[in-house]
Design a protein around this motif. Structure first.
Motif, PDB file in Angstrom:
ATOM      1  N   THR A  45       0.875  -1.165  -0.075  1.00 42.40           N
ATOM      2  CA  THR A  45       0.076   0.101   0.081  1.00 42.40           C
ATOM      3  C   THR A  45       0.812   1.251   0.119  1.00 42.40           C
ATOM      4  O   THR A  45       2.198   1.132   0.677  1.00 42.40           O
ATOM      5  N   THR A  46       0.444   2.215  -0.597  1.00 44.79           N
ATOM      6  CA  THR A  46       0.945   3.696  -0.660  1.00 44.79           C
ATOM      7  C   THR A  46       0.980   4.225   0.819  1.00 44.79           C
ATOM      8  O   THR A  46       0.168   3.745   1.776  1.00 44.79           O
ATOM      9  N   SER A  47       1.602   5.247   1.321  1.00 43.63           N
ATOM     10  CA  SER A  47       1.440   5.933   2.493  1.00 43.63           C
ATOM     11  C   SER A  47       0.574   7.074   2.531  1.00 43.63           C
ATOM     12  O   SER A  47       0.450   7.650   1.349  1.00 43.63           O
ATOM     13  N   ASN A 125      20.249   7.790  10.381  1.00 36.47           N
ATOM     14  CA  ASN A 125      19.874   6.815   9.563  1.00 36.47           C
ATOM     15  C   ASN A 125      18.747   7.283   8.869  1.00 36.47           C
ATOM     16  O   ASN A 125      17.791   7.907   9.534  1.00 36.47           O
ATOM     17  N   VAL A 126      18.940   6.905   7.608  1.00 33.69           N
ATOM     18  CA  VAL A 126      17.719   7.449   6.821  1.00 33.69           C
ATOM     19  C   VAL A 126      16.864   6.176   6.172  1.00 33.69           C
ATOM     20  O   VAL A 126      17.596   5.307   5.694  1.00 33.69           O
ATOM     21  N   LEU A 127      15.690   5.973   6.792  1.00 36.58           N
ATOM     22  CA  LEU A 127      14.896   4.698   6.740  1.00 36.58           C
ATOM     23  C   LEU A 127      13.999   4.871   5.650  1.00 36.58           C
ATOM     24  O   LEU A 127      13.185   5.792   5.404  1.00 36.58           O
ATOM     25  N   GLY A 128      13.962   3.642   4.680  1.00 43.17           N
ATOM     26  CA  GLY A 128      12.883   3.411   3.970  1.00 43.17           C
ATOM     27  C   GLY A 128      11.770   2.541   4.536  1.00 43.17           C
ATOM     28  O   GLY A 128      11.979   1.725   4.930  1.00 43.17           O
ATOM     29  N   LYS A 129      10.752   2.933   4.145  1.00 40.53           N
ATOM     30  CA  LYS A 129       9.275   2.197   4.834  1.00 40.53           C
ATOM     31  C   LYS A 129       8.473   1.714   3.665  1.00 40.53           C
ATOM     32  O   LYS A 129       8.211   2.474   3.008  1.00 40.53           O
ATOM     33  N   ARG A 130       8.220   0.556   3.696  1.00 40.29           N
ATOM     34  CA  ARG A 130       7.224  -0.052   2.937  1.00 40.29           C
ATOM     35  C   ARG A 130       6.220  -0.746   3.878  1.00 40.29           C
ATOM     36  O   ARG A 130       6.229  -1.315   5.184  1.00 40.29           O
ATOM     37  N   PHE A 131       4.685  -0.721   3.438  1.00 37.59           N
ATOM     38  CA  PHE A 131       3.786  -0.971   4.035  1.00 37.59           C
ATOM     39  C   PHE A 131       3.002  -1.905   3.314  1.00 37.59           C
ATOM     40  O   PHE A 131       2.660  -2.075   2.282  1.00 37.59           O
ATOM     41  N   PHE A 132       2.641  -2.898   3.864  1.00 33.74           N
ATOM     42  CA  PHE A 132       1.739  -4.174   3.349  1.00 33.74           C
ATOM     43  C   PHE A 132       0.713  -4.532   4.189  1.00 33.74           C
ATOM     44  O   PHE A 132       0.529  -4.350   5.238  1.00 33.74           O
ATOM     45  N   MET A 133      -0.422  -5.233   3.405  1.00 34.32           N
ATOM     46  CA  MET A 133      -1.607  -5.592   4.115  1.00 34.32           C
ATOM     47  C   MET A 133      -1.477  -7.372   3.467  1.00 34.32           C
ATOM     48  O   MET A 133      -1.615  -7.374   2.256  1.00 34.32           O
ATOM     49  N   VAL A 134      -1.416  -8.211   4.549  1.00 33.16           N
ATOM     50  CA  VAL A 134      -1.390  -9.583   4.115  1.00 33.16           C
ATOM     51  C   VAL A 134      -2.833 -10.211   4.486  1.00 33.16           C
ATOM     52  O   VAL A 134      -3.395 -10.157   5.651  1.00 33.16           O
ATOM     53  N   ILE A 135      -3.326 -10.969   3.480  1.00 32.79           N
ATOM     54  CA  ILE A 135      -4.724 -11.611   3.795  1.00 32.79           C
ATOM     55  C   ILE A 135      -4.412 -13.225   4.003  1.00 32.79           C
ATOM     56  O   ILE A 135      -3.746 -13.473   2.621  1.00 32.79           O
ATOM     57  N   PRO A 136      -4.547 -13.685   5.047  1.00 29.52           N
ATOM     58  CA  PRO A 136      -4.184 -15.288   5.128  1.00 29.52           C
ATOM     59  C   PRO A 136      -5.267 -15.937   4.791  1.00 29.52           C
ATOM     60  O   PRO A 136      -6.607 -15.653   4.714  1.00 29.52           O
ATOM     61  N   PHE A 137      -4.944 -17.311   4.263  1.00 28.81           N
ATOM     62  CA  PHE A 137      -6.103 -18.365   3.872  1.00 28.81           C
ATOM     63  C   PHE A 137      -5.497 -19.610   4.883  1.00 28.81           C
ATOM     64  O   PHE A 137      -4.436 -20.123   4.977  1.00 28.81           O
ATOM     65  N   SER A 138      -6.547 -19.970   5.636  1.00 30.20           N
ATOM     66  CA  SER A 138      -6.008 -20.862   6.683  1.00 30.20           C
ATOM     67  C   SER A 138      -6.330 -22.390   6.190  1.00 30.20           C
ATOM     68  O   SER A 138      -7.249 -22.702   5.310  1.00 30.20           O
ATOM     69  N   PRO A 139      -5.196 -23.432   6.808  1.00 35.52           N
ATOM     70  CA  PRO A 139      -5.361 -24.625   6.016  1.00 35.52           C
ATOM     71  C   PRO A 139      -6.612 -25.285   6.298  1.00 35.52           C
ATOM     72  O   PRO A 139      -7.038 -26.463   5.744  1.00 35.52           O
ATOM     73  N   PHE A 140      -7.437 -24.830   7.346  1.00 34.15           N
ATOM     74  CA  PHE A 140      -8.370 -25.387   7.782  1.00 34.15           C
ATOM     75  C   PHE A 140      -9.851 -25.130   6.807  1.00 34.15           C
ATOM     76  O   PHE A 140     -10.657 -25.703   6.632  1.00 34.15           O
ATOM     77  N   ARG A 183     -11.007  -1.574  -2.666  1.00 32.92           N
ATOM     78  CA  ARG A 183     -12.068  -0.379  -2.766  1.00 32.92           C
ATOM     79  C   ARG A 183     -12.264   0.212  -1.332  1.00 32.92           C
ATOM     80  O   ARG A 183     -12.389   1.330  -1.520  1.00 32.92           O
ATOM     81  N   GLN A 184     -12.143  -0.380  -0.042  1.00 34.04           N
ATOM     82  CA  GLN A 184     -11.914   0.220   1.061  1.00 34.04           C
ATOM     83  C   GLN A 184     -10.812   1.152   1.337  1.00 34.04           C
ATOM     84  O   GLN A 184     -10.924   2.306   1.749  1.00 34.04           O
ATOM     85  N   ALA A 185      -9.557   0.614   0.740  1.00 35.07           N
ATOM     86  CA  ALA A 185      -8.393   1.531   0.993  1.00 35.07           C
ATOM     87  C   ALA A 185      -8.693   2.707  -0.061  1.00 35.07           C
ATOM     88  O   ALA A 185      -7.935   3.918   0.300  1.00 35.07           O
ATOM     89  N   ALA A 186      -9.198   2.621  -1.041  1.00 31.10           N
ATOM     90  CA  ALA A 186      -9.394   3.927  -1.998  1.00 31.10           C
ATOM     91  C   ALA A 186      -9.986   4.962  -1.311  1.00 31.10           C
ATOM     92  O   ALA A 186      -9.641   6.230  -1.435  1.00 31.10           O
ATOM     93  N   ARG A 191      -3.502   3.332  -2.241  1.00 33.45           N
ATOM     94  CA  ARG A 191      -3.578   2.302  -3.433  1.00 33.45           C
ATOM     95  C   ARG A 191      -2.958   1.287  -3.185  1.00 33.45           C
ATOM     96  O   ARG A 191      -1.618   0.975  -2.743  1.00 33.45           O
ATOM     97  N   LEU A 192      -3.751   0.075  -3.286  1.00 34.99           N
ATOM     98  CA  LEU A 192      -3.210  -1.197  -2.668  1.00 34.99           C
ATOM     99  C   LEU A 192      -2.866  -1.988  -4.283  1.00 34.99           C
ATOM    100  O   LEU A 192      -3.639  -1.716  -4.990  1.00 34.99           O
TER     101      LEU A 192
END
Length: 228
Positions: A45-47, A125-140, A183-186, A191-192
């Protein structure tokens, strides 16, 4: 009185590799398959600079974020990855621009700006940051089988089902959730983007090998692995 040794040497040599503790089984398209039969979808995702927004805009963002959270009927993971920024390439770019300039005043300004950047990076220190959303899928969600009962919860396989079956089930379950999040992030002004095969390979390689740089050519040859 029996004396117990403080240390006991193993009877067999340790031959385990790093791959034995890495939970990844495979990456197919944009789906990450895990050794326990689960899977996940990684979205970058963008910040948003919340502090620069007006009070009314901040209230709108908070309301939109609350709406996103309340709309979820499935779990998500929010990951923020911080890395020390390498500005070597940027410094080279400034030097090349400086050499092309003919105006002495512009060259002075460019020299001062370059020195400013160098001083800043030396002091902190100059830090670069990246942002993620992870959607898991359970083995169950795959259903129960004799092999899945023994393998779920463990990272060392074998997979309870074939990769083809897990991939299709995960894709069917994850894609609608991905579209919902986009859609919700928009509404938040974000932007995802779903990471593809090469991007996922590079991301996980950097996570498990933080001091090794992976060249683009190292992954460009690889296509989606054959489903087994």
């Amino acid at each position: 009185m029996t004396k117990l040794p403080l240390f006991s040497a193993p009877n067999k040599p340790l031959i385990s590799s790093t791959q034995d503790i890495v939970p990844l089984a495979d990456i197919i398209d944009d789906i990450v398959l895990l050794k326990n039969g689960g899977a996940c979808l990684v979205l970058e995702t963008t910040s948003l600079n919340f502090g620069l927004l007006s009070e009314r805009e901040q209230e709108a963002v908070i309301a939109s974020y609350a709406a996103l959270i309340n709309s979820l009927s499935f779990p998500i993971q929010i990951v923020i990855r911080s890395q020390k920024k390498d500005i070597t390439g940027y410094i080279h770019y400034l030097e090349e621009s400086y050499n092309k300039m003919a105006d002495s005043k512009l060259k002075t300004l460019m020299s001062d700006y370059k020195q400013f950047i160098v001083d800043i990076t030396q002091k902190k220190n100059v830090l670069g940051k990246r942002f993620f959303m992870v959607i898991p899928f359970s083995p169950f969600e795959l259903g129960i089988s004799k092999s899945s009962i023994s393998s779920v919860g463990h990272h060392h396989g074998p997979l309870p089902y074939t990769k083809d079956y897990i991939y299709k089930k995960a894709k069917t379950a994850l894609y609608p959730k991905k579209e919902h999040l986009i859609r919700q992030a928009a509404r938040l002004g974000l932007r995802l983007t779903s990471l593809g095969f090469e991007e996922l390979v590079k991301l996980y390689f950097e996570i498990y090998n933080p001091k090794v740089q992976l060249a683009k050519s190292d992954v460009s040859f690889a296509e989606n692995p054959t489903l087994k």
